[in-house]
Design an enzyme around this catalytic site. Sequence first.
Site, PDB file in Angstrom:
ATOM      1  N   GLY A  18       0.813  -1.200   0.000  1.00  0.00           N
ATOM      2  CA  GLY A  18       0.000   0.000   0.000  1.00  0.00           C
ATOM      3  C   GLY A  18       0.847   1.250   0.000  1.00  0.00           C
ATOM      4  CB  SER A  19       0.001   4.706   0.872  1.00  0.00           C
ATOM      5  OG  SER A  19      -0.435   4.601   2.217  1.00  0.00           O
TER       6      SER A  19
ATOM      7  CD  GLU B  35       7.237  -5.414  -2.103  1.00  0.00           C
ATOM      8  OE1 GLU B  35       7.497  -4.374  -2.761  1.00  0.00           O
ATOM      9  OE2 GLU B  35       8.017  -6.369  -2.020  1.00  0.00           O
TER      10      GLU B  35
ATOM     11  N   GLY C 154       2.511   2.087   5.340  1.00  0.00           N
ATOM     12  CA  GLY C 154       3.689   1.307   5.705  1.00  0.00           C
ATOM     13  C   GLY C 154       4.377   1.809   6.959  1.00  0.00           C
TER      14      GLY C 154
END
Length: 513
Positions: free
Chosen positions: A244-245, A266, A249
């Site tokens: 995600g963003s 990721e 994270g």
Amino acid sequence: MATNEAGAMKPVAEEVVGLLQGLGVSETHWRAGTRAVHSPITGETVAHVAEASPAEADAAVERSVAAFEAWRTVPAPRRGELVRLLGEELRAHKTELGRLVTLEAGKILSEGLGEVQEMIDICDFAVGLSRQLYGLTIASERPGHRMMETWHPVGPVAIITAFNFPVAVWSWNAALALVCGNSVLWKPSEKTPLTALAVQALFERAVRAFGAAPEGLSQLLIGGAEIGAALTDDARIPVVSATGSTRMGRIVGERVARRFGRSILELGGNNAAIVCPSADLDLALRGIAFAAMGTAGQRCTTLRRLIVHESVYDTLVPRLAKAYGSVGIGDPREVGTLIGPLIDKAAFEAMQTALDAARAAGGRVHGGERLQVGGHADAFYVRPALVELDEQIDIVKHETFAPILYVLRCTGLPEAIKLHNGVPQGLSSSIFTNDLREAETFLSAEGSDCGIANVNIGPSGAEIGGAFGGEKETGGGRESGSDAWKAYMRRATNTINYSRALPLAQGVSFDID
């Protein structure tokens, strides 16, 4: 190319229902809930799904622990057989699942099918891997000793996925985690839960064919941030994989680290391509167009920055602007459409905010306007935007999850690499050149600082054979191929003394009577 900007559009809801029924998803999963699911194609509500409560999430983790304790004792090649059967289910239902991806995420049909093919490919990879979970034999400094490393299942793995790849990213993690001997818990994006329900139904079908998998081996938890928080905070889950963003994270990474768990992150990408004087411009044009406009700019590997040498700038950029003005935009179910809708209104508004900032800084914007497709007020189709800038301003260093390509001039490779690396993210990168020295420099330690670096192809479209992931604010995680499997296991270093003596390492002496 036709833009499909006029005319009636077929409703989505009825087709979604037919696909869910054909894929074996119980009606109670998509009719009885309180969370509405919308298709970005028309903006219409297509289902209502039930969300897991915190108590249900806790019970699911408990089942996952029990499943892990049973599954870890199953020989790895036998575990691989279950993943093989999952791959067979995906092969048999590729068309239906791929179309459901299109209806729920808004991807064009070939991309929806491609995502399912990626799932099939990682299943094949994982089946082979199930017979190759190898360690090392290491030379010992002590006579009569053997030293080695072994790899063991680590425990339940939580998988948090994003809307833009609603099923493939789960498979990257789940296929590896399962053959490594772990159980899995999946929290999909609340924007794309229907494809997750379909995949879970196919997994359960594979389990029935397998015949002896423990209950709770793979579970689905639909919900919002509170479910994600429950998984990241639970000490019974040693590994959390989150896509995600960067903002997300930071939250996940800190919470998991607080309890000494492991994160596979990721996160955002702000990917660039450099076009050198020797580049094949026809090849570069095609590579740039797909990388920048595909999936309506909603890939973590989307090309967001283009750094063009001044000697070819005035040849390449006008051609690119022409392609931007003629690309087929519309209903992603239709043949000839290359770009479907943005996922929702928030994505459209973020795009317009970024373009306004670029204009305010003197940027020359081509495209970016909203298009009326099929007369649906709640669907957000846009013309991809090409933005020419004189310098890499602040908005360029921020990832906007939309089809915006910022174009910059450069005078040579050193300046291009400095611009390229001058952003917080470090996922994917590329260079277009026919000069061997330029290509090798870009791939060297003084070149791209990204986890993926390509020559004469764009930054998107990674294959599952290589490890996928990036550096800096991209999070440092690695998924999919190569030795990414090690993130789903725990390593043990073992020393065996087969002599009658007891020499100590480093020459230490400790004699007792």
